[in-house]
Design a protein around this motif. Sequence first.
Motif, short mmCIF file in Angstrom:
data_model
loop_
_atom_site.label_atom_id
_atom_site.label_comp_id
_atom_site.label_asym_id
_atom_site.label_seq_id
_atom_site.Cartn_x
_atom_site.Cartn_y
_atom_site.Cartn_z
N ARG A 1 0.86 -1.15 -0.02
CA ARG A 1 0.03 0.05 0.01
C ARG A 1 0.97 1.27 -0.13
NH1 ARG A 1 -2.35 -0.79 4.40
NH2 ARG A 1 -1.14 0.36 5.75
N ILE A 2 1.96 1.37 0.82
CA ILE A 2 2.71 2.69 0.97
C ILE A 2 3.74 2.74 -0.12
CG2 ILE A 2 4.31 3.68 2.55
CD1 ILE A 2 2.84 2.40 4.98
N LEU A 3 4.45 1.70 -0.51
CA LEU A 3 5.57 1.65 -1.62
C LEU A 3 4.95 1.47 -2.91
CD1 LEU A 3 8.01 -0.11 0.73
CD2 LEU A 3 7.81 2.37 0.47
N GLY A 4 3.67 1.09 -2.85
CA GLY A 4 3.14 0.52 -4.30
C GLY A 4 3.79 -0.80 -4.81
N TRP A 5 4.33 -1.54 -4.10
CA TRP A 5 5.19 -2.81 -4.06
C TRP A 5 4.19 -3.72 -4.77
CZ3 TRP A 5 6.68 -6.50 0.09
CH2 TRP A 5 7.75 -7.23 -0.14
N GLN A 6 4.83 -4.29 -5.81
CA GLN A 6 3.98 -5.37 -6.35
C GLN A 6 5.00 -6.79 -6.23
OE1 GLN A 6 1.03 -5.78 -7.90
NE2 GLN A 6 0.82 -3.61 -7.00
N LEU A 7 4.58 -7.83 -5.88
CA LEU A 7 5.19 -9.04 -5.81
C LEU A 7 5.64 -9.50 -7.19
CD1 LEU A 7 3.59 -10.37 -2.50
CD2 LEU A 7 5.78 -9.34 -2.77
N LYS A 8 6.80 -10.09 -7.39
CA LYS A 8 7.02 -10.84 -8.68
C LYS A 8 6.56 -12.26 -8.51
CE LYS A 8 10.93 -11.90 -11.55
NZ LYS A 8 12.51 -12.04 -11.78
N TYR A 9 6.65 -12.69 -7.42
CA TYR A 9 5.95 -13.94 -7.16
C TYR A 9 4.88 -13.76 -5.82
CZ TYR A 9 10.01 -15.24 -9.76
OH TYR A 9 11.13 -15.30 -10.59
N PRO A 10 3.84 -13.85 -6.21
CA PRO A 10 2.62 -13.42 -5.12
C PRO A 10 2.56 -14.47 -4.05
CG PRO A 10 1.74 -13.11 -7.30
CD PRO A 10 3.07 -13.84 -7.57
N THR A 11 3.15 -15.86 -4.30
CA THR A 11 2.87 -16.74 -3.30
C THR A 11 4.39 -17.32 -3.10
OG1 THR A 11 2.36 -18.79 -4.91
CG2 THR A 11 0.62 -17.34 -3.94
N PHE A 12 4.46 -17.98 -1.96
CA PHE A 12 5.97 -18.58 -1.75
C PHE A 12 5.86 -19.87 -2.76
CE2 PHE A 12 2.79 -20.97 0.89
CZ PHE A 12 3.13 -22.61 0.82
N ARG A 13 5.00 -20.53 -2.88
CA ARG A 13 4.80 -21.58 -3.86
C ARG A 13 5.56 -21.12 -5.20
NH1 ARG A 13 1.20 -23.26 -0.44
NH2 ARG A 13 0.14 -25.13 -0.27
N GLU A 14 5.05 -20.17 -6.13
CA GLU A 14 5.39 -19.44 -7.07
C GLU A 14 6.86 -19.25 -7.22
OE1 GLU A 14 2.06 -17.27 -9.23
OE2 GLU A 14 2.10 -16.72 -7.16
#
Length: 80
Positions: free
Chosen positions: A55-68
């Motif tokens: 929310r604060i940093l506008g961060w997007q995860l490259k892999y949204p889950t630990f499995r990925e």
Amino acid sequence: DEPCTWRAFADAMAAAMGRPSPGRIPGFLVRLVMGRAIYETVTMECVVSNAKAKRILGWQLKYPTFREGLLATFGAAHRP
């Protein structure tokens, strides 16, 4: 973004490596052989969230889950 237990993580890591799921060891045996600190580390709950950073940093995860993430990590290690 996906909560998991140590067991789920270990199972997913084994699957990503193409290995069988690790067996289970009774808690009393872990404490006896490896000590109380190791036992407490692998049995404690540590719930964390990425929501604030996203929310604060506008961060997007490259892999949204630990499995990925595990599949990408170990998949890269197995490529020629």
